[in-house]
Design a protein around this motif. Structure first.
Motif, PDB file in Angstrom:
ATOM      1  N   VAL A 385       0.839  -1.198   0.000  1.00 31.05           N
ATOM      2  CA  VAL A 385       0.000   0.000   0.000  1.00 31.05           C
ATOM      3  C   VAL A 385       0.873   1.247   0.000  1.00 31.05           C
ATOM      4  N   LEU A 386       1.932   1.242   0.801  1.00 30.92           N
ATOM      5  CA  LEU A 386       2.852   2.388   0.815  1.00 30.92           C
ATOM      6  C   LEU A 386       3.442   2.615  -0.571  1.00 30.92           C
ATOM      7  N   ASP A 387       3.695   1.529  -1.273  1.00 31.67           N
ATOM      8  CA  ASP A 387       4.209   1.655  -2.633  1.00 31.67           C
ATOM      9  C   ASP A 387       3.165   2.282  -3.550  1.00 31.67           C
ATOM     10  N   LEU A 388       1.911   1.860  -3.401  1.00 29.91           N
ATOM     11  CA  LEU A 388       0.842   2.393  -4.244  1.00 29.91           C
ATOM     12  C   LEU A 388       0.638   3.891  -4.029  1.00 29.91           C
ATOM     13  N   VAL A 389       0.790   4.347  -2.794  1.00 30.44           N
ATOM     14  CA  VAL A 389       0.565   5.769  -2.510  1.00 30.44           C
ATOM     15  C   VAL A 389       1.842   6.591  -2.619  1.00 30.44           C
ATOM     16  N   GLY A 390       2.960   5.933  -2.958  1.00 28.63           N
ATOM     17  CA  GLY A 390       4.210   6.657  -3.149  1.00 28.63           C
ATOM     18  C   GLY A 390       4.795   7.228  -1.868  1.00 28.63           C
ATOM     19  N   ALA A 391       4.638   6.516  -0.749  1.00 33.84           N
ATOM     20  CA  ALA A 391       5.150   7.007   0.530  1.00 33.84           C
ATOM     21  C   ALA A 391       6.675   7.061   0.512  1.00 33.84           C
ATOM     22  N   ASP A 392       7.223   8.078   1.147  1.00 34.82           N
ATOM     23  CA  ASP A 392       8.671   8.222   1.252  1.00 34.82           C
ATOM     24  C   ASP A 392       9.162   7.389   2.431  1.00 34.82           C
ATOM     25  N   THR A 393       9.937   6.364   2.150  1.00 38.78           N
ATOM     26  CA  THR A 393      10.462   5.500   3.211  1.00 38.78           C
ATOM     27  C   THR A 393      11.982   5.536   3.285  1.00 38.78           C
ATOM     28  N   THR A 394      12.598   6.495   2.611  1.00 39.93           N
ATOM     29  CA  THR A 394      14.059   6.508   2.553  1.00 39.93           C
ATOM     30  C   THR A 394      14.698   6.912   3.874  1.00 39.93           C
ATOM     31  N   ARG A 395      14.039   7.767   4.644  1.00 41.77           N
ATOM     32  CA  ARG A 395      14.586   8.211   5.934  1.00 41.77           C
ATOM     33  C   ARG A 395      13.505   8.194   6.997  1.00 41.77           C
ATOM     34  N   LEU A 396      13.805   7.569   8.131  1.00 44.30           N
ATOM     35  CA  LEU A 396      12.808   7.437   9.195  1.00 44.30           C
ATOM     36  C   LEU A 396      12.935   8.507  10.284  1.00 44.30           C
ATOM     37  N   PHE A 397      14.070   9.159  10.356  1.00 43.58           N
ATOM     38  CA  PHE A 397      14.211  10.279  11.289  1.00 43.58           C
ATOM     39  C   PHE A 397      15.392  11.133  10.830  1.00 43.58           C
ATOM     40  N   ASP A 398      15.432  12.352  11.342  1.00 46.54           N
ATOM     41  CA  ASP A 398      16.484  13.292  10.964  1.00 46.54           C
ATOM     42  C   ASP A 398      17.655  13.155  11.928  1.00 46.54           C
ATOM     43  N   ALA A 399      18.799  12.867  11.369  1.00 43.20           N
ATOM     44  CA  ALA A 399      20.002  12.688  12.189  1.00 43.20           C
ATOM     45  C   ALA A 399      20.691  14.015  12.436  1.00 43.20           C
TER      46      ALA A 399
END
Length: 399
Positions: A385-399
């Motif tokens: 589903v995340l793929d279908l909606v184009g969710a950004d999964t490259t970064r989970l938090f700001d370092a």
């Protein structure tokens, strides 16, 4: 040589498995020996649900403290590169391909595959350990795949173990009762383990965890339920568990806790797609959550009603070993469509044969169900589903 983003080797032996074959931990241990994996402090997360959340918040806490952190989770949110992260950011396809080549080359020195196989989740764990060595990581956070003692994370002695809620998932595979399952998961604890932090458990599960930890550490380590103070909005038990375990790891390796302002900033930046996350497609808004049992589904609904005055439809994708009946009961009289994933050979959907095929699901199909849609199910489903909606999964938090 594999091309960029090619992860074929990770699934090679698993794809050739025969009926009744199981993952071969001895074979994985031999491969680990060939690769010469690093000796870096490890925080391992086990449990039945919420492991990804705990691992992410543990990693964020450690990064806030100035640690260089490699995190290995299972499965990926959208793609395999999501399984291995450095300071919250997914590795590149090029780097994953390089790790796959090294694993393949190392496996060539092993005896031929027989009854057992190198599991995909185990190979990604080994790849993450290699990446940690390459990146000069200070600590590693490992999320177990299914079990504990029966999972490849058990090949790496953890300094700290975090245990999320344990319930009767994978009955008949990890054990015949929740207590037996808990014993397997707690079996990841080793003699080198310095701390075990657990969420509250049912009495039988808690007793099994305590007995296993006592046996494996010579009663040197006590199971504690502990959580540090957290900034507003950080209320979820698994997130608090991850932070508590990270604090214990810092204590164990003699590093100071992060400054409060730095902690607040990093934790406030955490993004967890597929864990009560909101997404839009033309004509509809979706709340997506990887709930697999009744309590998780109820919590997702409560979150939806905090923002909405109604829910138009619920999509549910739960294979046979998940609590479909409990989830449907928690949804009450809401309109529900079940979804099947026939392309996932390891998952069975005999209870929802008449459900929607995952291949039929599109952004337009979401909107056809209404403007306010709740999407619940296994992480394999929410990842699609995340793929279908184009969710950004490259970064989970700001370092």
């Amino acid at each position: 040589m594999t091309g960029e983003g090619d992860t074929a080797f990770f699934y090679d032996e698993w794809g050739r498995r025969g009926p009744g074959d199981r993952r071969d931990l001895d074979r994985a241990a031999r491969l680990a020996g060939v690769l010469g994996l690093p000796t870096i402090p490890v925080l391992t997360v086990v449990g039945s649900k919420g492991k990804g959340t705990a691992a992410t918040y543990a990693s964020a806490w450690l990064v806030a403290a100035g640690c260089r952190v490699v995190t290995v989770t299972s499965p990926g949110l959208r793609r395999d590169t999501d399984r291995i992260r450095l300071d919250g950011a997914a590795i590149s396809g090029h780097d994953l391909s390089g790790l796959g080549r090294r694993l393949r080359d190392g496996a060539r020195s092993l005896p031929p595959q027989e009854a057992g196989y190198l599991s995909p989740s185990g190979l990604f764990t080994l790849a993450g350990l290699l990446h940690a060595r390459d990146a000069g990581a200070d600590v590693i956070v490992l999320e177990a795949g299914m079990g504990g003692a029966s999972d490849e994370v058990s090949l790496v002695p953890p300094t700290v173990v975090a245990i999320t809620e344990v319930f009767g998932e994978h009955l008949g595979v990890l054990g015949d009762t929740p207590a037996e399952i808990a014993a397997d998961k707690a079996g990841v604890v080793a003699r080198l383990t310095r701390a075990v932090v657990s969420l509250p458990q049912t009495p039988d599960v808690a007793a099994a965890i305590e007995a296993t930890v006592a046996a494996r550490t010579g009663r040197r380590v006590e199971v504690v339920t502990d959580a540090p103070s957290a900034p507003p909005g950080l209320q979820r038990p698994n997130a608090l568990l991850g932070c508590a375990a990270a604090r214990r790891l810092l204590e164990a390796i003699g590093r100071p806790a992060p400054a409060p302002a730095r902690t607040d900033a990093v934790l406030a930046s955490v993004r967890l797609p597929g864990r009560v996350s909101w997404h839009t497609v033309p004509g509809a808004t979706l709340l997506v959550d990887s709930a697999v049992e009744a309590n998780g589904a109820a919590a997702a609904l409560a979150e939806a009603y905090r923002r909405w005055d109604r829910i138009d439809h619920v999509l549910v994708c739960l294979p046979d070993h998940k609590d479909l009946e409990g989830v449907l009961a928690a949804l009450g009289g809401l309109p529900v469509t079940t979804v099947r994933m026939p392309d996932r050979e390891s998952l069975r959907f005999t209870r929802t044969r008449d459900g929607l095929d995952i291949a039929e699901l599109t952004p337009a199909r979401f909107a056809a169900y209404g403007e306010r849609i709740v999407v619940l199910g296994t992480v394999y489903f929410t990842g699609r589903v995340l793929d279908l909606v184009g969710a950004d999964t490259t970064r989970l938090f700001d370092a």
